[in-house]
Design a protein around this motif. Structure first.
Motif, PDB file in Angstrom:
ATOM      1  N   GLY A 151      44.687  46.962  38.810  1.00 50.17           N
ATOM      2  CA  GLY A 151      43.594  46.240  38.120  1.00 50.17           C
ATOM      3  C   GLY A 151      42.876  45.257  38.547  1.00 50.17           C
ATOM      4  N   THR A 152      43.296  44.907  40.079  1.00 49.79           N
ATOM      5  CA  THR A 152      42.640  44.069  40.685  1.00 49.79           C
ATOM      6  C   THR A 152      41.112  44.398  41.387  1.00 49.79           C
ATOM      7  N   GLY A 153      40.841  45.598  41.305  1.00 49.35           N
ATOM      8  CA  GLY A 153      39.408  46.026  41.874  1.00 49.35           C
ATOM      9  C   GLY A 153      39.479  46.766  43.163  1.00 49.35           C
ATOM     10  N   LYS A 154      40.451  47.484  43.176  1.00 50.40           N
ATOM     11  CA  LYS A 154      40.626  48.102  44.477  1.00 50.40           C
ATOM     12  C   LYS A 154      39.501  49.424  44.773  1.00 50.40           C
ATOM     13  N   GLU A 155      39.573  49.926  43.704  1.00 53.59           N
ATOM     14  CA  GLU A 155      38.279  51.032  43.704  1.00 53.59           C
ATOM     15  C   GLU A 155      36.780  50.330  43.798  1.00 53.59           C
ATOM     16  N   PRO A 289      43.972  39.563  46.392  1.00 52.85           N
ATOM     17  CA  PRO A 289      44.916  38.764  45.815  1.00 52.85           C
ATOM     18  C   PRO A 289      44.703  39.157  44.241  1.00 52.85           C
ATOM     19  N   PRO A 290      45.896  38.629  43.676  1.00 56.44           N
ATOM     20  CA  PRO A 290      45.959  38.934  42.031  1.00 56.44           C
ATOM     21  C   PRO A 290      44.948  37.837  41.469  1.00 56.44           C
ATOM     22  N   LEU A 291      44.379  38.368  40.312  1.00 59.64           N
ATOM     23  CA  LEU A 291      43.474  37.531  39.599  1.00 59.64           C
ATOM     24  C   LEU A 291      44.005  36.051  39.604  1.00 59.64           C
ATOM     25  N   ARG A 292      45.270  35.817  39.069  1.00 62.44           N
ATOM     26  CA  ARG A 292      45.770  34.427  38.746  1.00 62.44           C
ATOM     27  C   ARG A 292      45.675  33.707  40.149  1.00 62.44           C
ATOM     28  N   ASP A 293      45.422  34.251  41.443  1.00 57.84           N
ATOM     29  CA  ASP A 293      45.426  33.157  42.540  1.00 57.84           C
ATOM     30  C   ASP A 293      43.790  33.082  42.806  1.00 57.84           C
ATOM     31  N   ARG A 294      43.015  33.418  41.824  1.00 57.21           N
ATOM     32  CA  ARG A 294      41.325  33.619  42.193  1.00 57.21           C
ATOM     33  C   ARG A 294      40.762  32.761  40.847  1.00 57.21           C
ATOM     34  N   PRO A 295      41.201  31.474  40.767  1.00 56.56           N
ATOM     35  CA  PRO A 295      40.701  30.810  39.401  1.00 56.56           C
ATOM     36  C   PRO A 295      39.189  30.949  39.405  1.00 56.56           C
ATOM     37  N   ILE A 329      41.844  30.335  32.826  1.00 60.47           N
ATOM     38  CA  ILE A 329      42.332  29.818  33.949  1.00 60.47           C
ATOM     39  C   ILE A 329      43.645  29.971  34.067  1.00 60.47           C
ATOM     40  N   ALA A 330      44.331  29.475  33.043  1.00 60.43           N
ATOM     41  CA  ALA A 330      45.858  28.985  32.600  1.00 60.43           C
ATOM     42  C   ALA A 330      46.706  30.301  32.682  1.00 60.43           C
ATOM     43  N   ALA A 331      46.278  31.445  32.206  1.00 68.37           N
ATOM     44  CA  ALA A 331      46.432  32.821  32.064  1.00 68.37           C
ATOM     45  C   ALA A 331      47.156  33.367  33.312  1.00 68.37           C
ATOM     46  N   ARG A 332      48.212  33.985  33.178  1.00 64.52           N
ATOM     47  CA  ARG A 332      48.731  34.894  34.306  1.00 64.52           C
ATOM     48  C   ARG A 332      48.268  36.168  34.669  1.00 64.52           C
ATOM     49  N   TRP A 333      47.413  36.855  33.922  1.00 69.80           N
ATOM     50  CA  TRP A 333      46.684  38.108  34.085  1.00 69.80           C
ATOM     51  C   TRP A 333      47.335  39.184  34.726  1.00 69.80           C
ATOM     52  N   PRO A 334      48.777  39.419  34.099  1.00 69.06           N
ATOM     53  CA  PRO A 334      49.456  40.649  34.888  1.00 69.06           C
ATOM     54  C   PRO A 334      48.387  41.962  34.943  1.00 69.06           C
ATOM     55  N   GLY A 335      47.492  42.331  34.213  1.00 71.21           N
ATOM     56  CA  GLY A 335      46.733  43.355  34.316  1.00 71.21           C
ATOM     57  C   GLY A 335      45.523  43.024  34.936  1.00 71.21           C
ATOM     58  N   ASN A 336      45.236  41.814  35.525  1.00 74.06           N
ATOM     59  CA  ASN A 336      44.423  41.464  36.222  1.00 74.06           C
ATOM     60  C   ASN A 336      42.771  41.586  35.716  1.00 74.06           C
TER      61      ASN A 336
END
Length: 458
Positions: A151-155, A289-295, A329-336
């Protein structure tokens, strides 16, 4: 975008073709169902099929499913033919376009089914660094491996690379290796000859040939069976493929991109992925990088999806409130990004005020979103501060000499008695270290010899 129009090119259908071409579509025409199937089998792929309802839509869709040709179908016909429109939708058509054609409606349909309308929204420096690297290598012919969580946007990034490449005006073909059964993936990639297996009613060109001249994306390649990986390796190295049941190799000219949400180095160690194939694919690695590291991206993407789904649902666009932004911003977003997109779609539908408030940021089951936040960066920082405070309190009441001695001996113990290594870690000279150790020995303190460690005393 590649558009296949099926049906007799009468005046109204010709006008629809002209509108599609004006919108940037590459159009191919087939006057009958069988001609359309031959076109698709031959590798002249399509991102969308627009079929006149005079063609049996149900038969077209059934034939596509039988031959595992995955392409959406929209039907078109005169606006007065309501029964044909209902029949086409029931048969599996994604949409019905009334004729004479409306330019805005055709543009909307093309945009809805075109994969190229997925925008690359980037604001965070962590992601900007990845995009800059992608832009730097896009014009090369190097294979690229794009990695990151699901779900990070690879495609999306893969399509961005294609658009920036020298092959941008050629096909971009994507194959989801995880979605196709193992026994069918070889045929999907390399094609097959008529009669090669049960159901092979005609020669079918695979994705390698369909993408020839352009870019082939092997999505989630880590899910490919290791036996098929050997054939893929040969295709990448030799630039030739063998159709299933074929008698001679077929040359192809493609650029390979691949994605994975798994660590392929670990897969190599486990024996589920070939090391030589990894080297071929991983000429350049783009690690998202995962979305949680890209506020910064969280807010930019949330606003982008807010505008998008306000327009889709015909509701006013509402900005995010300050509280809603903090919650996102505070959420962890496991599904990105995929999870964020769904969350914003819900928020658009649930909002009623002038802004999208925190009460509209909810999980799929309707629970308040903050209840799902697992571990916030602020919480991690607080725990680290508490740990540091505990360590500091443990040192209170001890002399500097005692603390220094324990630090030196623990470091020496960590280095298995290697004086030179320990001195480098401590930032002191080897002579100073030796003098300290001689002092400790004279005081009766055990000092580890080179190659040994201290014995812990109860």
């Amino acid at each position: 975008m590649r558009l296949l129009i099926v049906g007799s090119l009468g005046g109204q259908l010709t006008a629809a073709t002209r509108i599609a071409m004006d919108k940037g579509a590459s159009v191919v025409h087939a006057d009958t169902l069988e001609t359309a199937l031959r076109t698709l089998r031959a590798g002249r792929g399509a991102d969308l099929v627009m079929a006149d309802v005079a063609i049996p839509i149900a038969a077209l869709i059934a034939a596509l499913e039988a031959e595992r040709i995955h392409v959406p179908v929209v039907a078109c016909g005169t606006s007065t033919d309501a029964r044909a429109a209902v029949g086409a939708i029931r048969a599996g058509a994604k949409e019905y376009i009334p004729l004479p054609p409306d330019a805005e409606l055709i543009a909307a349909v093309l945009a809805a089914v075109s994969a190229d309308n997925r925008d690359l929204v980037v604001r965070d420096e962590a992601m900007l660094a990845v995009v800059r690297l992608a832009d730097q290598v896009a014009a090369s012919e190097a294979s690229i491996l794009i990695t990151g969580e699901s779900g990070t946007g690879k495609e999306v990034l893969a399509r961005h690379v294609h658009r920036r490449s020298n092959r941008a005006d050629r096909p971009f073909v994507s194959v989801n290796c995880a979605a196709i059964p193992e026994n069918l993936l070889e045929s999907e990639l390399f094609g097959h000859e008529k009669g090669a297996f049960t159901g092979a009613v005609a020669r079918r060109v695979g994705k390698f040939e369909e993408a020839s001249g352009g870019t082939l994306l092997l999505d989630e390649i880590s899910e490919m069976d290791v036996r098929l990986q050997a054939k893929l390796l040969r295709a990448i190295q030799e630039r030739v493929i063998d159709r299933v049941g074929g008698a001679k190799p077929v040359p192809v000219d493609i650029r390979i991109l691949a994605t994975s949400n798994r660590n392929l180095a670990d897969a190599v160690r486990e024996g589920s992925f070939r090391e030589d194939l990894l080297y071929r694919l991983n000429v350049v690695n783009l690690k998202i990088p995962p979305l949680r590291d890209r506020p910064a991206d969280v807010i930019a993407l949330a606003e982008h999806f807010g505008r998008k789904y306000a327009e889709v649902n015909g509701v006013p666009h509402r900005p995010l409130s300050s509280d809603a932004k903090r919650e996102l911003i505070a959420a962890r977003w496991p599904g990105n990004v995929r999870e964020l997109e769904n969350t914003m779609h819900r928020a658009i539908l649930l909002s009623s005020g002038a802004e999208i408030g925190v009460e509209a940021i909810r999980s799929p089951d309707g629970a308040r979103f903050e209840a799902r936040v697992e571990s916030r960066p602020a919480d991690a920082a607080a725990r680290a501060a508490q740990t540091a405070e505990a360590v500091t309190r443990a040192l209170v009441g001890r002399t500097v000499a005692d603390v220094e001695r324990d630090l030196i001996l623990d470091t020496l113990d960590h280095c298995l008695g290697n004086r030179t290594h320990a001195a480098k870690i401590l930032g002191i000279s080897i002579r100073t270290l030796r003098n300290k150790l001689n002092e400790y020995s004279a005081d009766g303190v055990e000092v580890p010899e080179p190659g040994t460690a201290r014995i812990a005393m109860a």
